[in-house]
Design a protein around this motif. Structure first.
Motif, short mmCIF file in Angstrom:
data_model
loop_
_atom_site.label_atom_id
_atom_site.label_comp_id
_atom_site.label_asym_id
_atom_site.label_seq_id
_atom_site.Cartn_x
_atom_site.Cartn_y
_atom_site.Cartn_z
N TYR A 1 -23.87 -14.85 20.45
CA TYR A 1 -25.25 -14.40 20.64
C TYR A 1 -25.28 -13.46 21.83
N ALA B 1 -30.98 -11.73 20.92
CA ALA B 1 -30.63 -12.65 19.84
C ALA B 1 -30.25 -14.02 20.41
N ILE C 1 -31.26 -16.48 14.95
CA ILE C 1 -30.80 -15.46 14.00
C ILE C 1 -29.89 -16.06 12.93
#
Length: 204
Positions: A170, A174, A178
Motif C-alpha cells: 500500500y 491507498a 483497495i
C-alpha cells in the motif's frame, strides 16, 4: 475457472499494527463473530491517536461456497461421493508502516458430508484465496488443500482452515480498502455447472 460475481458472506475483521495472528484468528472462528462489509473498512485501529488502518474486505465468492463430488454424471442422489460447504470467515490484518505492506490472516470453517458413492473415508477438498483490487482486475490467487477424515459411523466432519501472511503493498492515498480477498472452493468447470444446475441442500 472464471469467477462469478457475488456479494460477501458473513465475516469478522480486526486490524492491528505489527500484530501476530493465529491464536486470535482461531478464537474469532470459535466465537462465530460475523458482519458483512463488502468494499467496507471493517474494524480499524488508531495508531498514535491519528491514522486509521482499515483491513481489506473479505468474503466468500458466490457459487463457490459449496462443492459436490459425484460419480459419473451425478444424476442421482446415490451418485454423491461427498459434499462440503464453507461457513464462517474471519480475518485480521497488520500494517508494517516501515515497509508499506499489509499482512492479512484469514480463517474459515465449514462442514463436509460423506455420500453413498464414497469409496474412501479420507478426502481432500481444494479451496482458494484470491486477491483483487477494487475497480481493477484479478491480482493473485492461491489454492489450498483441506483434507478431511470421516470417522467410522459418522457422516459429517467439521474443518477449519487458516491462511496466514498474505502480504499486500500500500502507499500514498491507498490502504487496505483497495483490496478484496475472495474465498471459495476451487471448482472444475463441471462442478461449477453442477452448482448452477442443481439446487443445493445445505448440510444440517
Amino acid at each position: 475457472m472464471p469467477f462469478p460475481t457475488a456479494p460477501c458472506r458473513p465475516l469478522a475483521t480486526v486490524s492491528r499494527i505489527r500484530g501476530s495472528a493465529a491464536p486470535a484468528l482461531l478464537a474469532l472462528v470459535a466465537l462465530g463473530l460475523s458482519g458483512c462489509s463488502w468494499f467496507g473498512m471493517g474494524d480499524t485501529t488508531r495508531a498514535g491517536g491519528t491514522a486509521q488502518y482499515p483491513c481489506p474486505s473479505v468474503g466468500v465468492l458466490n457459487e463457490t461456497d459449496h462443492v459436490t463430488l459425484v460419480r459419473g454424471a451425478g444424476t442421482d442422489l446415490t451418485d454423491v461421493i461427498a459434499k462440503a460447504e464453507i461457513g464462517r470467515v474471519v480475518s485480521q490484518c497488520s500494517y508494517n508502516v516501515d515497509e508499506s505492506t499489509i499482512s492479512v490472516d484469514i480463517a474459515f470453517d465449514g462442514v463436509a458430508e460423506i455420500g453413498p458413492a464414497a469409496t474412501s473415508r479420507e478426502m481432500t477438498f481444494n479451496t482458494f484465496v484470491a486477491v483483487t483490487r477494487r475497480f481493477s482486475t484479478f491480482d493473485k490467487k492461491q489454492v489450498y488443500e483441506v483434507p478431511v477424515t470421516f470417522v467410522p459411523g459418522q457422516r459429517q466432519v467439521r474443518f477449519v482452515k487458516t491462511v496466514e501472511g498474505t502480504v499486500l503493498p500500500y502507499g500514498g492515498d491507498a490502504d487496505g480498502r483497495i483490496y478484496q480477498i475472495l474465498i471459495g472452493f476451487q471448482l472444475t468447470g463441471e462442478q461449477l455447472a453442477f452448482n448452477r444446475r442443481v439446487p443445493y441442500a445445505p448440510i444440517r
